[in-house]
Design a protein around this motif. Structure first.
Motif, PDB file in Angstrom:
ATOM      1  N   SER A  66     -45.576 132.974 -66.896  1.00 40.27           N
ATOM      2  CA  SER A  66     -44.454 132.337 -67.569  1.00 40.27           C
ATOM      3  C   SER A  66     -44.754 132.273 -69.065  1.00 40.27           C
ATOM      4  O   SER A  66     -45.745 131.669 -69.479  1.00 40.27           O
ATOM      5  N   ILE A  67     -43.902 132.931 -69.862  1.00 44.05           N
ATOM      6  CA  ILE A  67     -44.046 132.891 -71.319  1.00 44.05           C
ATOM      7  C   ILE A  67     -43.040 131.904 -71.883  1.00 44.05           C
ATOM      8  O   ILE A  67     -41.831 132.033 -71.660  1.00 44.05           O
ATOM      9  N   LEU A  68     -43.555 130.893 -72.587  1.00 41.51           N
ATOM     10  CA  LEU A  68     -42.693 129.937 -73.287  1.00 41.51           C
ATOM     11  C   LEU A  68     -42.587 130.398 -74.735  1.00 41.51           C
ATOM     12  O   LEU A  68     -43.583 130.404 -75.475  1.00 41.51           O
ATOM     13  N   LEU A  69     -41.403 130.813 -75.108  1.00 39.55           N
ATOM     14  CA  LEU A  69     -41.168 131.417 -76.412  1.00 39.55           C
ATOM     15  C   LEU A  69     -40.657 130.350 -77.377  1.00 39.55           C
ATOM     16  O   LEU A  69     -39.574 129.791 -77.189  1.00 39.55           O
ATOM     17  N   CYS A  70     -41.468 130.051 -78.380  1.00 46.65           N
ATOM     18  CA  CYS A  70     -41.098 129.005 -79.340  1.00 46.65           C
ATOM     19  C   CYS A  70     -39.888 129.418 -80.168  1.00 46.65           C
ATOM     20  O   CYS A  70     -39.769 130.570 -80.594  1.00 46.65           O
ATOM     21  N   ALA A  71     -38.998 128.475 -80.384  1.00 47.19           N
ATOM     22  CA  ALA A  71     -37.849 128.696 -81.255  1.00 47.19           C
ATOM     23  C   ALA A  71     -37.580 127.407 -82.034  1.00 47.19           C
ATOM     24  O   ALA A  71     -37.576 126.330 -81.420  1.00 47.19           O
ATOM     25  N   PRO A  72     -37.451 127.503 -83.354  1.00 51.78           N
ATOM     26  CA  PRO A  72     -37.443 128.706 -84.178  1.00 51.78           C
ATOM     27  C   PRO A  72     -38.839 129.334 -84.303  1.00 51.78           C
ATOM     28  O   PRO A  72     -39.850 128.665 -84.127  1.00 51.78           O
ATOM     29  N   ARG A  73     -38.831 130.619 -84.652  1.00 51.18           N
ATOM     30  CA  ARG A  73     -40.066 131.367 -84.933  1.00 51.18           C
ATOM     31  C   ARG A  73     -39.690 132.490 -85.895  1.00 51.18           C
ATOM     32  O   ARG A  73     -38.521 132.791 -86.104  1.00 51.18           O
ATOM     33  N   GLY A  74     -40.714 133.149 -86.432  1.00 49.09           N
ATOM     34  CA  GLY A  74     -40.472 134.342 -87.238  1.00 49.09           C
ATOM     35  C   GLY A  74     -39.763 134.069 -88.553  1.00 49.09           C
ATOM     36  O   GLY A  74     -39.861 132.978 -89.105  1.00 49.09           O
ATOM     37  N   PHE A  75     -39.059 135.091 -89.021  1.00 52.82           N
ATOM     38  CA  PHE A  75     -38.494 135.074 -90.370  1.00 52.82           C
ATOM     39  C   PHE A  75     -37.760 133.785 -90.709  1.00 52.82           C
ATOM     40  O   PHE A  75     -36.931 133.303 -89.933  1.00 52.82           O
ATOM     41  N   GLN A 125     -48.160 122.587 -72.737  1.00 51.74           N
ATOM     42  CA  GLN A 125     -47.664 123.087 -71.448  1.00 51.74           C
ATOM     43  C   GLN A 125     -48.284 124.422 -71.031  1.00 51.74           C
ATOM     44  O   GLN A 125     -48.007 124.902 -69.937  1.00 51.74           O
ATOM     45  N   VAL A 126     -49.106 125.029 -71.904  1.00 50.43           N
ATOM     46  CA  VAL A 126     -49.537 126.406 -71.645  1.00 50.43           C
ATOM     47  C   VAL A 126     -51.061 126.530 -71.583  1.00 50.43           C
ATOM     48  O   VAL A 126     -51.797 125.689 -72.107  1.00 50.43           O
ATOM     49  N   THR A 170     -57.833 134.211 -67.754  1.00 55.32           N
ATOM     50  CA  THR A 170     -56.874 134.087 -66.651  1.00 55.32           C
ATOM     51  C   THR A 170     -55.862 132.999 -66.992  1.00 55.32           C
ATOM     52  O   THR A 170     -56.235 131.855 -67.239  1.00 55.32           O
ATOM     53  N   ILE A 171     -54.601 133.367 -67.021  1.00 55.10           N
ATOM     54  CA  ILE A 171     -53.568 132.414 -67.400  1.00 55.10           C
ATOM     55  C   ILE A 171     -52.360 132.543 -66.477  1.00 55.10           C
ATOM     56  O   ILE A 171     -52.116 133.605 -65.901  1.00 55.10           O
ATOM     57  N   GLU A 172     -51.632 131.440 -66.357  1.00 57.55           N
ATOM     58  CA  GLU A 172     -50.354 131.430 -65.650  1.00 57.55           C
ATOM     59  C   GLU A 172     -49.192 131.132 -66.588  1.00 57.55           C
ATOM     60  O   GLU A 172     -48.050 131.435 -66.276  1.00 57.55           O
ATOM     61  N   THR A 173     -49.533 130.515 -67.741  1.00 59.33           N
ATOM     62  CA  THR A 173     -48.505 130.199 -68.738  1.00 59.33           C
ATOM     63  C   THR A 173     -49.023 130.603 -70.118  1.00 59.33           C
ATOM     64  O   THR A 173     -50.204 130.411 -70.442  1.00 59.33           O
ATOM     65  N   LEU A 174     -48.132 131.143 -70.939  1.00 55.40           N
ATOM     66  CA  LEU A 174     -48.482 131.576 -72.296  1.00 55.40           C
ATOM     67  C   LEU A 174     -47.437 131.063 -73.266  1.00 55.40           C
ATOM     68  O   LEU A 174     -46.236 131.202 -73.039  1.00 55.40           O
ATOM     69  N   GLY A 175     -47.888 130.473 -74.364  1.00 59.23           N
ATOM     70  CA  GLY A 175     -46.986 130.122 -75.456  1.00 59.23           C
ATOM     71  C   GLY A 175     -46.992 131.251 -76.476  1.00 59.23           C
ATOM     72  O   GLY A 175     -48.033 131.881 -76.710  1.00 59.23           O
ATOM     73  N   LEU A 176     -45.856 131.511 -77.073  1.00 55.61           N
ATOM     74  CA  LEU A 176     -45.765 132.603 -78.042  1.00 55.61           C
ATOM     75  C   LEU A 176     -44.858 132.197 -79.192  1.00 55.61           C
ATOM     76  O   LEU A 176     -43.747 131.720 -78.976  1.00 55.61           O
ATOM     77  N   THR A 177     -45.362 132.378 -80.416  1.00 55.55           N
ATOM     78  CA  THR A 177     -44.560 132.093 -81.603  1.00 55.55           C
ATOM     79  C   THR A 177     -44.910 133.111 -82.665  1.00 55.55           C
ATOM     80  O   THR A 177     -45.756 133.988 -82.465  1.00 55.55           O
ATOM     81  N   ALA A 178     -44.253 132.998 -83.816  1.00 58.52           N
ATOM     82  CA  ALA A 178     -44.508 133.906 -84.926  1.00 58.52           C
ATOM     83  C   ALA A 178     -44.364 133.155 -86.233  1.00 58.52           C
ATOM     84  O   ALA A 178     -43.481 132.308 -86.379  1.00 58.52           O
TER      85      ALA A 178
END
Length: 318
Positions: free
Chosen positions: A7-16, A217-218, A263-271
């Motif tokens: 499960s990828i939790l995608l942070c928002a806002p992120r990036g530009f 959470q990740v 080894t992971i089951e959850t990943l947080g991702l931002t930019a």
């Protein structure tokens, strides 16, 4: 072979952010209107992918103006802002220059000038050597600004207790770290003048808040951004502080340290604010090769801010 779920939790806002988007637009429009080469002093934003894409289109990146030949082609100042001596040097050489400084950085410059005119010594909270800090300190005469990086710096400030003081901050700092430094400054110098509105920009604040929501959470969290990007480094630090021990800053998918992620089951991702979305998608694709991926967006704020382009690029081409 069945892939493990992730499960990828995608942070928002992120990036530009709006300032980065504006700066890149300025280079693109200058290339479109005036043709190559377009010269850019310093990286337009702190992201290798963005710089290389613009270089491919005809942008020439330099560190100082003396690397630029006498030319009628545009010279663009980066989003981080520059000292007053830089546009003065450009005018002295009759260089056609465009300023891509983020308007929120320009706000800090103007604040510092107002404080100086009113007889206040300016304390700047920021990171030594960062282009934005160099630019802000370069708005005022030498000695008119004192840089503070840490709480220890506040404790050792050698300023008269009754000296008229004001503080400003770099726009890409950790919100929590800066709050602690501001508290220490106001405790030592109760009469110090604060900004009318917080100098840390909306985009920095929003991206940190999103990471704060996701990090607990990740199992691991990745920040897509450049190592010389202040706001990206702060996102990694915020994730670690919020309890995510495996928090990493990567420039793109090829830098993922799979052994460190573990080894992971959850990943947080931002930019970070200067990282394009295509690099986030690249990271998701890399995980999708190894995992059965589900992506969920975790939005903590909406961003609708946009900044005007320089007048020269808003006018119709001759």
């Amino acid at each position: 072979m069945t892939k493990p779920p992730l499960s990828i939790l995608l942070c928002a806002p992120r990036g530009f952010c709006a300032g980065v988007d504006r700066a890149i637009q300025i280079v693109d429009l200058a290339l479109e209107r005036y043709g190559a080469p377009v010269y850019v002093r310093h990286e337009i934003v702190h992201n290798k992918y963005v710089v290389e894409e613009l270089r491919r289109k005809g942008a020439v990146f330099v560190e100082e103006l003396d690397e630029i030949p006498d030319t009628g082609q545009p010279v663009i100042f980066s989003a981080h802002g520059v000292a007053k001596s830089v546009p003065a040097a450009a005018r002295a050489r009759n260089l056609f220059h465009l300023d891509a400084t983020c308007p929120l950085v320009t706000k800090v410059h103007r604040e510092a000038e107002v404080h100086h005119r009113r007889g206040r010594h300016v304390i700047l909270i920021g990171h030594a050597g960062h282009p934005e800090v160099i630019g802000t300190m370069g708005q005022l005469p030498e000695g008119a600004v004192t840089l503070v990086e840490t709480l220890d710096d506040v404790a050792t400030l050698d300023l008269p207790a009754d000296a008229p003081l004001a503080f400003t901050t770099q726009t890409t700092l950790s919100v929590d770290d800066t709050a602690a430094i501001v508290a220490a400054l106001t405790a030592r110098f109760p009469g110090i003048t604060a900004p009318h509105k917080e100098d840390i920009c909306y985009a920095t604040t929003n991206r940190q808040e999103s990471v704060k929501a996701v990090a607990p959470q990740v199992d691991a969290l990745l920040v897509v951004g450049a190592p010389n990007s202040s706001n990206s480094q702060r996102l990694r630090e915020v994730a670690a502080r919020e309890g995510c021990e495996r928090a990493f800053l990567i420039q793109r998918a090829s830098e993922i340290d799979w052994e460190a992620v573990g080894t992971i089951e959850t990943l947080g991702l931002t930019a970070g604010a200067s990282a394009p979305e295509v690099l986030v998608e690249e990271v998701i694709d890399a995980f999708a090769e190894r995992y059965d991926v589900t992506v969920t967006s975790v939005r903590t704020a909406d961003e609708t801010i946009a900044f005007n382009l320089p007048r020269e690029l808003r006018q119709p081409a001759a």
